[in-house]
Design an enzyme around this catalytic site. Structure first.
Site, PDB file in Angstrom:
ATOM      1  CB  SER A 137     -32.947 -27.349   5.294  1.00  0.00           C
ATOM      2  OG  SER A 137     -33.351 -27.027   6.614  1.00  0.00           O
ATOM      3  CE1 TYR A 150     -37.139 -30.842   5.028  1.00  0.00           C
ATOM      4  CE2 TYR A 150     -36.376 -29.638   6.960  1.00  0.00           C
ATOM      5  CZ  TYR A 150     -36.685 -29.668   5.617  1.00  0.00           C
ATOM      6  OH  TYR A 150     -36.538 -28.534   4.850  1.00  0.00           O
TER       7      TYR A 150
HETATM    8  N1  LIG Z   1     -39.895 -23.053   5.005  1.00  0.00           N
HETATM    9  C1  LIG Z   1     -38.785 -23.355   5.668  1.00  0.00           C
HETATM   10  O1  LIG Z   1     -38.656 -23.048   6.863  1.00  0.00           O
HETATM   11  C2  LIG Z   1     -37.642 -24.043   4.948  1.00  0.00           C
HETATM   12  C3  LIG Z   1     -36.393 -24.028   5.584  1.00  0.00           C
HETATM   13  C4  LIG Z   1     -35.318 -24.651   4.952  1.00  0.00           C
HETATM   14  C5  LIG Z   1     -35.508 -25.275   3.736  1.00  0.00           C
HETATM   15  N2  LIG Z   1     -36.747 -25.309   3.153  1.00  0.00           N
HETATM   16  C6  LIG Z   1     -36.867 -25.997   1.868  1.00  0.00           C
HETATM   17  O2  LIG Z   1     -37.295 -25.060   0.894  1.00  0.00           O
HETATM   18  C7  LIG Z   1     -37.941 -25.755  -0.173  1.00  0.00           C
HETATM   19  C8  LIG Z   1     -39.244 -25.032  -0.511  1.00  0.00           C
HETATM   20  O3  LIG Z   1     -40.104 -25.120   0.613  1.00  0.00           O
HETATM   21  P1  LIG Z   1     -41.082 -23.930   1.057  1.00  0.00           P
HETATM   22  O4  LIG Z   1     -40.657 -23.501   2.401  1.00  0.00           O
HETATM   23  O5  LIG Z   1     -41.211 -22.918  -0.008  1.00  0.00           O
HETATM   24  O6  LIG Z   1     -42.455 -24.753   1.280  1.00  0.00           O
HETATM   25  P2  LIG Z   1     -43.825 -24.798   0.467  1.00  0.00           P
HETATM   26  O7  LIG Z   1     -44.453 -23.440   0.444  1.00  0.00           O
HETATM   27  O8  LIG Z   1     -44.598 -25.921   1.064  1.00  0.00           O
HETATM   28  O9  LIG Z   1     -43.382 -25.160  -1.021  1.00  0.00           O
HETATM   29  C9  LIG Z   1     -42.998 -26.461  -1.385  1.00  0.00           C
HETATM   30  C10 LIG Z   1     -43.074 -26.573  -2.896  1.00  0.00           C
HETATM   31  O10 LIG Z   1     -42.660 -27.895  -3.283  1.00  0.00           O
HETATM   32  C11 LIG Z   1     -43.603 -28.402  -4.193  1.00  0.00           C
HETATM   33  N3  LIG Z   1     -43.634 -29.850  -4.181  1.00  0.00           N
HETATM   34  C12 LIG Z   1     -43.908 -30.675  -3.144  1.00  0.00           C
HETATM   35  N4  LIG Z   1     -43.899 -31.946  -3.563  1.00  0.00           N
HETATM   36  C13 LIG Z   1     -43.622 -31.920  -4.901  1.00  0.00           C
HETATM   37  C14 LIG Z   1     -43.483 -32.904  -5.887  1.00  0.00           C
HETATM   38  N5  LIG Z   1     -43.658 -34.212  -5.620  1.00  0.00           N
HETATM   39  N6  LIG Z   1     -43.196 -32.525  -7.164  1.00  0.00           N
HETATM   40  C15 LIG Z   1     -43.051 -31.217  -7.469  1.00  0.00           C
HETATM   41  N7  LIG Z   1     -43.157 -30.226  -6.562  1.00  0.00           N
HETATM   42  C16 LIG Z   1     -43.447 -30.585  -5.284  1.00  0.00           C
HETATM   43  C17 LIG Z   1     -44.934 -27.784  -3.778  1.00  0.00           C
HETATM   44  O11 LIG Z   1     -45.805 -27.716  -4.910  1.00  0.00           O
HETATM   45  P3  LIG Z   1     -47.035 -28.699  -5.223  1.00  0.00           P
HETATM   46  O12 LIG Z   1     -47.604 -29.132  -3.912  1.00  0.00           O
HETATM   47  O13 LIG Z   1     -47.962 -27.823  -6.040  1.00  0.00           O
HETATM   48  O14 LIG Z   1     -46.422 -29.802  -6.025  1.00  0.00           O
HETATM   49  C18 LIG Z   1     -44.499 -26.376  -3.413  1.00  0.00           C
HETATM   50  O15 LIG Z   1     -44.457 -25.556  -4.561  1.00  0.00           O
HETATM   51  C19 LIG Z   1     -38.102 -27.192   0.298  1.00  0.00           C
HETATM   52  O16 LIG Z   1     -37.085 -27.974  -0.285  1.00  0.00           O
HETATM   53  C20 LIG Z   1     -37.900 -27.088   1.806  1.00  0.00           C
HETATM   54  O17 LIG Z   1     -37.440 -28.307   2.350  1.00  0.00           O
HETATM   55  C21 LIG Z   1     -37.817 -24.685   3.729  1.00  0.00           C
END
Ligand SMILES: NC(=O)c1ccc[n+]([C@@H]2O[C@H](COP(=O)([O-])OP(=O)(O)OC[C@H]3O[C@@H](n4cnc5c(N)ncnc54)[C@H](OP(=O)(O)O)[C@@H]3O)[C@@H](O)[C@H]2O)c1
Length: 250
Positions: A137, A150
């Site tokens: 991120s 975070y």
């Molecule tokens: N959205 C943003 O603005 C943003 C920006 C920079 C980086 N990121 C990063 O991008 C990545 C994906 O996030 P996203 O934005 O797509 O959010 P999201 O829609 O909330 O997706 C997060 C995913 O992680 C999974 N997850 C959470 N805890 C888990 C665990 N203990 N074991 C296995 N899977 C787990 C969730 O699935 P389940 O709950 O079904 O397990 C879900 O599929 C993350 O690493 C986040 O930090 C996001």
């Protein structure tokens, strides 16, 4: 080199595949010609995604060593590992830091990534052209008030990623980090404990990235020729200049 010849039926594992960036990455890698195994905790979501894309799926909790062990044991090949599972919990200032939030974020974003990488490294090396993509991120190199929990775990992701690239020198495994800014997914719903209004406000008046935008970056990195290591991709909305500087049209 075309995407299809780069994919060449190789197997990719995507963690956190039940929503957002992970689900989009499963779709994009399937379209490029990869076999995909999707992992997350919500099995109903994975089942639907598999039916739509032809991916395989298996329940995975990256914060549980047993679950990671079972997931890895079920595989006999892996060429690409996308360590995407992660997210933020809360936004307290340090003076009000919630130990449980910090510990959970470290478990999922850092230890989860390390467990998956450790477990799959023998298969990645044996593939002869392995690739690890860690989803970090902009929080991995920026800080902001209320963000210490975070930002500290995403700084750690960056440290682990750089270390891996040094340790794997001489082995046939590439290491890429993809660092997005604001992406509209379930991220903010999770961060703010399902407070829909607060989550929506994060993206109000601006155009955020979509999961597909980030999946496109991941697909590009993993379809370069084997001698090309894309180290880091930083991708933000045009409306965002830093973690705290966002242009909102209202
Ligand atoms: N959205 C943003 O603005 C943003 C920006 C920079 C980086 N990121 C990063 O991008 C990545 C994906 O996030 P996203 O934005 O797509 O959010 P999201 O829609 O909330 O997706 C997060 C995913 O992680 C999974 N997850 C959470 N805890 C888990 C665990 N203990 N074991 C296995 N899977 C787990 C969730 O699935 P389940 O709950 O079904 O397990 C879900 O599929 C993350 O690493 C986040 O930090 C996001």
């Amino acid at each position: 080199m075309s995407e299809t010849s780069a994919a060449n039926g190789r197997l990719a594992v995507v963690t956190g595949a039940s929503s957002g960036i992970g689900a989009a990455t499963v779709r994009r890698l399937r379209a490029a010609g990869f076999h995909v195994v999707a992992g997350a905790r919500r099995e109903d979501r994975l089942r639907d995604l598999a039916a739509q894309t032809g991916a395989h799926w298996r329940r995975l909790d990256v914060s549980d060593a047993q679950s990671v062990g079972d997931f890895v044991a079920a595989l006999d090949e892996c060429a690409v590992l996308v360590n995407n599972a992660g997210g933020a919990l809360g936004m307290e200032r340090v003076e009000e830091a919630d130990d449980e939030h910090y510990a959970r974020m470290y478990e999922i974003n850092v230890l989860g990534l390390v467990r998956m990488t450790r477990g799959l490294l023998p298969l990645l090396i044996a593939s002869g052209d392995g690739h690890i993509v860690n989803v970090g991120s902009i929080a991995g190199f920026e800080v902001y008030p209320g963000g210490a929990g975070y930002t500290s775990v995403k700084h750690a992701v960056r440290a682990v990623t750089g270390t891996l690239r040094l340790e794997l020198l001489g082995k046939p495994v590439r290491v890429t980090e993809v660092d997005p800014g604001l992406v509209e997914t379930e991220f903010s719903r999770v961060r703010f404990a399902d407070d829909a209004a607060r989550a929506q406000a994060v993206y109000s008046g601006m155009t955020p990235l979509t999961g597909d935008d980030v999946a496109e970056c991941i697909a590009w990195a993993v379809t370069r020729p084997p001698h090309v290591n894309v180290d880091v991709i930083v991708v933000r909305p045009r409306d965002q200049a830093s973690a705290t500087q966002v242009h909102r049209r209202h």
